[in-house]
Enzyme design. Sequence first.
Site, PDB file in Angstrom:
ATOM      1  N   LYS A  59      22.150 -11.064  -1.030  1.00  8.79           N
ATOM      2  CA  LYS A  59      22.207 -12.454  -1.477  1.00  8.79           C
ATOM      3  C   LYS A  59      21.798 -13.392  -0.345  1.00  8.79           C
ATOM      4  O   LYS A  59      21.082 -14.373  -0.560  1.00  8.79           O
ATOM      5  CB  LYS A  59      23.621 -12.788  -1.985  1.00  8.79           C
ATOM      6  CG  LYS A  59      23.942 -12.073  -3.300  1.00  8.79           C
ATOM      7  CD  LYS A  59      25.431 -12.094  -3.647  1.00  8.79           C
ATOM      8  CE  LYS A  59      25.705 -11.240  -4.874  1.00  8.79           C
ATOM      9  NZ  LYS A  59      27.150 -11.081  -5.165  1.00  8.79           N
TER      10      LYS A  59
ATOM     11  N   GLN B 246      33.028 -12.639  -2.711  1.00  6.88           N
ATOM     12  CA  GLN B 246      32.589 -11.318  -3.155  1.00  6.88           C
ATOM     13  C   GLN B 246      33.791 -10.494  -3.631  1.00  6.88           C
ATOM     14  O   GLN B 246      34.796 -10.379  -2.937  1.00  6.88           O
ATOM     15  CB  GLN B 246      31.863 -10.594  -1.994  1.00  6.88           C
ATOM     16  CG  GLN B 246      31.272  -9.256  -2.374  1.00  6.88           C
ATOM     17  CD  GLN B 246      30.159  -9.366  -3.431  1.00  6.88           C
ATOM     18  OE1 GLN B 246      29.293 -10.225  -3.346  1.00  6.88           O
ATOM     19  NE2 GLN B 246      30.196  -8.494  -4.435  1.00  6.88           N
TER      20      GLN B 246
ATOM     21  N   ASP C 233      29.180 -18.779  -9.128  1.00  5.27           N
ATOM     22  CA  ASP C 233      29.279 -17.542  -9.903  1.00  5.27           C
ATOM     23  C   ASP C 233      29.650 -17.837 -11.366  1.00  5.27           C
ATOM     24  O   ASP C 233      29.542 -16.963 -12.223  1.00  5.27           O
ATOM     25  CB  ASP C 233      30.354 -16.622  -9.305  1.00  5.27           C
ATOM     26  CG  ASP C 233      29.777 -15.630  -8.303  1.00  5.27           C
ATOM     27  OD1 ASP C 233      28.610 -15.215  -8.492  1.00  5.27           O
ATOM     28  OD2 ASP C 233      30.486 -15.263  -7.345  1.00  5.27           O
TER      29      ASP C 233
END
Length: 301
Positions: free
Chosen positions: A54, A98, A121
């Site tokens: 990412k 994460q 997200d």
Amino acid sequence: MTTLIINGKQIAEQLRADLAGAARSLKDSTGVVPHLAAVLVGDDPASAVYVRNKQIACHKAGFKSTLHRFPATTSQAELLELVHSLNAAADVHGILVQLPLPKGIDATTVLDTVDPAKDVDGFHPENVGLMQQGRPRFLPCTPAGVMHMLRVSGITTSGKHAVVIGRSDIVGKPMAALLAQKGADATVTLCHSRTPDIAVFSRQADILVAAVGIPLYVKAHMVKPGAVIIDVGINRLGDRLVGDVDYAQVAPVVGAISPVPGGVGPMTIAKLLKNTLQAARATQPIETLNIGPLAETHRGD
Ligand code: NAP
């Protein structure tokens, strides 16, 4: 019959090139550089690779990315303190925590603490609610990536029967919601581990999305000939990465299929960048924005 291989890598590259252009134009008109802050707790090697990928994607697109790395012994209170400080930092536009988080840290509490305006997200309940109501702020990256792949591959969803296998909060449930949304207009069946005889449902699917987490789970007898198959799964099998679909068996009998690797995975990262760019734009007064071609795509695709 030739099978269309849905090349997510190529589709994602195009999207990332568009995002890089849009980020340049944002910088030129406002001086703002989209900034994604990633939070990585513990030493799970797969998580470290995901975060690294990412970050690389951010740099390639001209975004700023910072990594906040903590040992597995970090307390929930310390992590929440970091999230609060990232929420307050004016130059941070997106926050990525994460998953999975180590035992002892409640992921829901942490994710609920992220400022919804920086929740790139799309996991915060406020953003989940907005998506369900068809007025999204940030769409969850994997399902949004799938919708984008379908659209650019010329696959219509309207009036089709879509079957989603898996009902997780990050993939299956939002995937089903986006497919059923007005504008996408599929008729959706959502299957999970308590669904008896999944093949009865999967064989009816015009579009089958597998998000189960079991390597090679979908076999040829479980699909309708000519169907569109989207494989979300990423599983390690020996030294190979495989999906939830038995590609070798299924590909020859269907109309279109996304491979693993090179299918949904790259789309997920591209959509994370898109959400980060959008979060950065949202901090600026509209009149300062030289709105590029991405402005009108803030929907389910
Ligand atoms: P998850 O949270 O483990 O959810 C799996 C879902 O599959 C659950 O709803 C579960 O049902 C269902 N399931 C499990 N066994 C089943 C069975 N035998 N028959 C039918 N349904 C079954 O997984 P996830 O986070 O959604 O991820 C799914 C897969 O996608 C994984 O391989 C993951 O690595 C991959 N993934 C890929 C991306 C990407 O970017 N490509 C992103 C995220 C995840 P219950 O709810 O009843 O337990």
